[in-house]
Design an enzyme around this catalytic site. Sequence first.
Site, short mmCIF file in Angstrom:
data_model
loop_
_atom_site.label_atom_id
_atom_site.label_comp_id
_atom_site.label_asym_id
_atom_site.label_seq_id
_atom_site.Cartn_x
_atom_site.Cartn_y
_atom_site.Cartn_z
N TYR A 95 -4.76 -12.62 -5.57
CA TYR A 95 -3.36 -12.18 -5.68
C TYR A 95 -2.42 -13.30 -6.12
O TYR A 95 -1.50 -13.06 -6.92
CB TYR A 95 -2.89 -11.56 -4.36
CG TYR A 95 -3.21 -10.09 -4.25
CD1 TYR A 95 -2.29 -9.12 -4.65
CD2 TYR A 95 -4.45 -9.66 -3.79
CE1 TYR A 95 -2.58 -7.77 -4.56
CE2 TYR A 95 -4.76 -8.31 -3.70
CZ TYR A 95 -3.82 -7.37 -4.08
OH TYR A 95 -4.12 -6.04 -4.00
N GLU A 137 -6.61 -3.05 1.58
CA GLU A 137 -7.93 -3.31 1.00
C GLU A 137 -8.89 -3.85 2.06
O GLU A 137 -10.08 -3.51 2.06
CB GLU A 137 -7.79 -4.27 -0.19
CG GLU A 137 -7.16 -3.58 -1.39
CD GLU A 137 -6.50 -4.53 -2.36
OE1 GLU A 137 -6.87 -5.72 -2.39
OE2 GLU A 137 -5.60 -4.08 -3.11
N PRO A 283 -14.85 15.47 -11.19
CA PRO A 283 -14.42 15.45 -9.78
C PRO A 283 -14.09 16.84 -9.26
O PRO A 283 -14.30 17.14 -8.08
CB PRO A 283 -13.19 14.54 -9.79
CG PRO A 283 -12.65 14.64 -11.18
CD PRO A 283 -13.86 14.78 -12.05
N PHE A 400 -4.59 8.20 -15.64
CA PHE A 400 -4.50 6.78 -15.97
C PHE A 400 -3.26 6.54 -16.82
O PHE A 400 -3.08 7.17 -17.86
CB PHE A 400 -5.73 6.31 -16.74
CG PHE A 400 -5.63 4.85 -17.15
CD1 PHE A 400 -5.90 3.85 -16.23
CD2 PHE A 400 -5.23 4.50 -18.41
CE1 PHE A 400 -5.79 2.52 -16.58
CE2 PHE A 400 -5.10 3.16 -18.78
CZ PHE A 400 -5.39 2.18 -17.85
#
Length: 421
Positions: A95, A137, A283, A400
């Site tokens: 990061y 995360e 999906p 996206f």
Amino acid sequence: MLSDKTIAIVKEITPVVAANAETVTRVFYQKMFAGNPEVKAFFNQAHQHSGGQQKALAGAICAYFTHIDNLAALTPAVELIAQKHCSLGIQAEQYPIVGKHLLAAIKEVMGDAATDEILAAVGEAYQLLADVCIERERQIYEEQRTAAGGWNGYRSFVVDRKEPESDVITSFYLKPADDEPLPAWLPGQYITVKIDHPTTPTSPRNYSLSNQPGQDSFRISVKREPGLTAAAPDGLISTFLHDQVQVGDTLQIGPPCGEFTLDPAEPRQTPTVMLAGGVGVTPLLSMAQSLIAAQPEVPLYFLQAARNSQSHAFAAEIQELRNQGANVRTLTLYDQPLADDLENQNCDETGILSENILREWTPFNEANFYFCGPKPFMQNVYASLKALNVPADRIHFEFFGPRQDIESAPLAGEPEVTASH
């Protein structure tokens, strides 16, 4: 929490940042890849060349700055980012690399207007968002590691079967090489495939799981991607999978990730509508099969749009949905039908998905909508649903790119307003 001063500064500079966001992100990627070339392995270079990643990051920055005083509004965006990062194995120590080059890019683009005070405020805002993402995360990695059959990083899987689904889509059935169980996962999630390409090093790829959870294998169904332009080569990894990977080969696979999901165990009182365009069916097929298995009485409407019978994938599986659920309706549309497609009942109708079809064929006043497909399909569906006044909490999709790309699209058949240059 951010200081009041930082919030005020970020809100003040938001219009300037928004006006220059794509320039900032282009400079950012240039600086980051030059200064820290090791991170290039995480980025799909085809999306870099198309400008898709730059636009997506620009949209994310604008959204963050716009909601800087209401960070709860960003929870869905944070989850999307965190799931994507975990699919690629992004770690907390990466990061600061992003933060350093982002501030440098803002300084370069804004020039003297980017004062030390402004850069300090942006740095503080970035660090807060980084901390939120890092914590989420960490939770995802822990959930993956401790789940029965779960893992972090990559695990070896063997290609057990390879089956063509259409002229452009092939399914790969993947079983763990260690013969250990698979973890539980939610319909709609994707796995990551890491390929050490023999000639061109490239980033891992995400592919939606197209079968139901609870099987002894993962199934991904991969479209052979054409070049983004006439002069560009076909998709590097999709072509490699189609042409080179065979039954018995071993692939490196990351654990299931993704936030575009449907929990089949969650009780449903209203109909569910699924709208699939092209390979976006993958999906949604998993979602539909799982929902029918868990709650066969729930009304389900499944619409699939394809070019024609040659490119139509999973035709038999989608028709089988009607045999499995008591209240299942299906509709197949071809927009480029072959001469005998309609006569041979390969499709139900020809043309493209429209607001009128949604109005007449779906219970739009009460249904939850799930949709996935190529960008024009997604834009058309979203615009049609908004025209039908379907509220945002009943609209679910995977897309996206910057959200404004889908929100600003005209309805099919309407003229698209473009800016003059």
